[in-house]
Structures are given as structure tokens and as C-alpha cells.
Motif scaffolding. Structure first.
Motif, mmCIF file in Angstrom:
data_model
loop_
_atom_site.group_PDB
_atom_site.id
_atom_site.type_symbol
_atom_site.label_atom_id
_atom_site.label_comp_id
_atom_site.label_asym_id
_atom_site.label_seq_id
_atom_site.Cartn_x
_atom_site.Cartn_y
_atom_site.Cartn_z
ATOM 1 N N ASP A 112 0.539 -1.249 -0.299
ATOM 2 C CA ASP A 112 -0.217 0.088 -0.141
ATOM 3 C C ASP A 112 0.782 1.122 0.130
ATOM 4 O OD1 ASP A 112 -2.015 2.296 0.344
ATOM 5 O OD2 ASP A 112 -2.459 1.822 2.414
ATOM 6 N N VAL A 113 0.870 2.029 -1.069
ATOM 7 C CA VAL A 113 1.600 3.207 -1.586
ATOM 8 C C VAL A 113 1.457 4.395 -1.712
ATOM 9 C CG1 VAL A 113 3.716 1.641 -2.454
ATOM 10 C CG2 VAL A 113 1.873 2.736 -3.998
ATOM 11 N N VAL A 114 1.909 5.421 -0.881
ATOM 12 C CA VAL A 114 1.921 7.095 -0.666
ATOM 13 C C VAL A 114 2.575 7.485 -1.903
ATOM 14 C CG1 VAL A 114 -0.092 6.592 0.990
ATOM 15 C CG2 VAL A 114 2.316 7.331 1.466
ATOM 16 N N GLN A 115 2.693 8.508 -2.362
ATOM 17 C CA GLN A 115 3.177 9.568 -3.021
ATOM 18 C C GLN A 115 4.024 10.578 -2.031
ATOM 19 O OE1 GLN A 115 2.261 11.366 -5.746
ATOM 20 N NE2 GLN A 115 3.766 11.956 -7.269
ATOM 21 N N VAL A 125 6.322 5.364 -1.795
ATOM 22 C CA VAL A 125 6.722 4.814 -0.706
ATOM 23 C C VAL A 125 5.843 3.369 -0.150
ATOM 24 C CG1 VAL A 125 8.963 6.021 0.159
ATOM 25 C CG2 VAL A 125 6.697 6.485 1.097
ATOM 26 N N ASP A 126 5.764 2.693 0.863
ATOM 27 C CA ASP A 126 4.909 2.161 1.631
ATOM 28 C C ASP A 126 4.372 3.544 2.541
ATOM 29 O OD1 ASP A 126 3.857 0.842 3.752
ATOM 30 O OD2 ASP A 126 4.738 -0.727 2.668
ATOM 31 N N ALA A 127 3.190 3.264 2.595
ATOM 32 C CA ALA A 127 2.492 3.767 3.490
ATOM 33 C C ALA A 127 2.981 3.516 5.060
ATOM 34 C CB ALA A 127 0.851 3.804 3.571
ATOM 35 N N ARG A 128 3.586 3.147 5.348
ATOM 36 C CA ARG A 128 3.959 2.533 6.683
ATOM 37 C C ARG A 128 4.986 3.642 7.406
ATOM 38 N NH1 ARG A 128 3.355 -3.298 7.002
ATOM 39 N NH2 ARG A 128 4.302 -3.511 4.851
ATOM 40 N N ILE A 129 6.021 3.916 5.812
ATOM 41 C CA ILE A 129 7.378 4.835 6.118
ATOM 42 C C ILE A 129 7.344 6.003 6.160
ATOM 43 C CG2 ILE A 129 7.820 2.830 5.832
ATOM 44 C CD1 ILE A 129 9.977 3.709 3.578
ATOM 45 N N SER A 130 5.762 6.248 5.663
ATOM 46 C CA SER A 130 6.109 7.746 4.658
ATOM 47 C C SER A 130 6.406 8.760 5.743
ATOM 48 C CB SER A 130 4.050 8.420 4.336
ATOM 49 O OG SER A 130 3.620 8.173 5.981
ATOM 50 N N GLY A 174 11.364 5.272 -5.353
ATOM 51 C CA GLY A 174 11.463 4.380 -4.142
ATOM 52 C C GLY A 174 10.485 3.481 -4.456
ATOM 53 N N TYR A 175 8.832 2.835 -4.759
ATOM 54 C CA TYR A 175 8.995 1.965 -4.484
ATOM 55 C C TYR A 175 8.926 1.518 -6.561
ATOM 56 C CZ TYR A 175 5.068 -1.674 -6.014
ATOM 57 O OH TYR A 175 4.606 -2.265 -6.935
#
Length: 241
Positions: free
Chosen positions: A78-81, A87-92, A114-115
Motif C-alpha cells: 500500500d503506497v503513498v506519494q 513508498v510503503d504507507a507505513r514509512i511515509s 522509491g517503490y
């Protein structure tokens, strides 16, 4: 009377000799036994290392291992910009803070990659192989791939597909950063480690990369950095607990 005196003297000498050859007392025997069976104490360094080792497992999500020996199919995190990368949303949050701290050192620091999906990594990898063969016509595909793998990994074998890896530098060329050491030094504060450090190729299979950082969590990152461990080394250590 003389005979009785001689007998008494012989008896006394016999008694004294018997006492000198008697077996050790129970307390002495026990002490010697405990001393011989006692286990050697761990060295101060080992004890300290074990005491400070984070309570982590190699199966934790932030320690997932992806390399040429541990390929993985598409992971679809699950990624966010963030800026121009994903990147993985957990490390945003950690990524944003790390970027801000890096830019405080050098305003030119920026996120490069990133991803990357397996499909995208396939395209990128093939481009690199083609470039190497074009630059040196004497290279066959196997030789070109071997060269490429010193800086980019085949599809399913690149940890960029985890969403936990970022490329961060003040330039867009590998190993040409002007503030690489300073940025690497603060990375653990935000849960990141320089994934491919100098001298780590024996365990990672990858040459030094000044821009490739991997999120492993703050406690893990600090321990790995303090003890000069690559992710491969650290996972082996955790598996021995």
C-alpha cells in the motif's frame, strides 16, 4: 614395658600416616567440582551486544529481505506519494522527516526513486543491460548482466519492490553525492540504513551505493549501524537468538 612402648609408638605413626592420605572434605570436593564445571562467561562485548540487541524477528515486515538469493514475486504494498516517488504507507512519515533532515544538511538533497513494481524493474533492468552492451560490444548478455548487477538488481530481486527502499542524493548520479556521509550518519534516527555500505559486498553482493537507503525501523537501524551490519548479517544474527 619396653614392648608396650614400642607398640604404642607404632600405632601413633600408623594413625598419623592414615590422616595425611585421607580424601578431601566434602566442601573441598564440591568447590573443585563447581570450579571445573563452571561455564566460561561471555566476553564483555558479546554480553553487551546480546543485551542491546533489539527485540526483533527476521519475519518482521520492516526486515523483509529481497536480494538475488531471496527473490519475491510482486508484493503490491500500500503506497503513498512523497514528492515524485512512492513508498510503503507505513514509512511515509519517517521518509518525510528523513528528507527534511537531509535537506537541512544540503538543500539539494532530493528523492530519486522509491517503490518500483516488478514490471517496471524488468523494463529498467533490460535498459541497463542494453546500455552496457552498447557501450562495450565485447560484452555478451551474461557479462553485461553481471556488470549491471553491481548497481541494479533483476526483477523480483530488487528491494525497491518492497516500498521500503528509497534513493536519496544531492545529485542524480550514483556515488557522486557531496554530502553522502553526513546523510548516512543521520539516517538511523529515522529508521533508515545505508543499504549497500562500503565493504559490504561480501554479504550483499552489491557494490557501494551512496544513495540507496532502506527502512528497517529505528532500533534496528541504530543497532545495525553501531555494529556495522548489513541487513543480511543482521537477519542471521536475529535468527540465532
Amino acid at each position: 614395658m619396653l614392648v608396650l612402648a614400642i607398640c604404642a609408638l607404632v600405632f601413633l605413626v600408623h594413625t598419623l600416616l592414615k590422616k595425611d592420605t585421607a580424601t578431601p572434605t566434602k566442601s573441598a570436593t564440591t568447590s573443585q567440582s563447581q570450579k571445573s564445571s563452571a561455564k566460561p562467561k561471555a566476553s564483555t562485548t558479546e554480553a553487551k551486544k546480546d543485551k542491546n540487541l533489539p527485540d526483533s524477528k527476521s519475519t518482521d515486515w520492516d526486515l523483509v529481505l529481497v536480494n538475488r538469493d531471496h527473490p519475491k514475486d510482486e508484493m503490491s504494498p500500500d503506497v503513498v506519494q512523497i514528492d515524485n516517488i512512492w513508498v510503503d504507507a507505513r514509512i511515509s512519515d519517517a521518509t518525510e522527516k528523513f528528507l527534511a533532515a537531509a535537506q537541512a544538511i544540503n538543500p539539494a538533497e532530493h528523492l530519486i526513486s522509491g517503490y518500483r513494481s516488478v514490471a517496471y524493474q524488468t523494463t529498467l533492468y533490460e535498459q541497463y543491460v542494453a546500455q552496457e552492451m552498447a557501450a562495450d560490444p565485447s560484452l555478451d548478455r551474461e557479462a553485461a548482466e553481471k556488470k549491471v548487477q553491481t548497481y541494479s538488481q533483476p526483477p523480483t530481486k530488487s528491494e525497491h519492490q518492497t516500498g521500503l527502499a528509497i534513493d536519496l542524493s544531492d545529485v542524480d548520479s550514483l556515488n557522486e553525492s557531496t554530502t553522502a556521509e553526513q546523510v548516512a550518519a543521520i539516517a538511523p534516527e529515522y529508521g533508515f540504513v545505508l543499504r549497500f555500505p562500503q565493504g559490504g559486498i561480501t554479504s550483499t553482493g552489491v557494490d557501494y551505493e551512496d544513495w540507496h537507503f532502506r527502512y528497517v525501523g529505528v532500533a534496528n537501524a541504530k543497532y545495525m549501524t553501531e555494529h556495522h551490519l548489513t541487513l543480511e548479517d543482521y537477519i542471521k544474527l536475529l535468527d540465532k537468538k
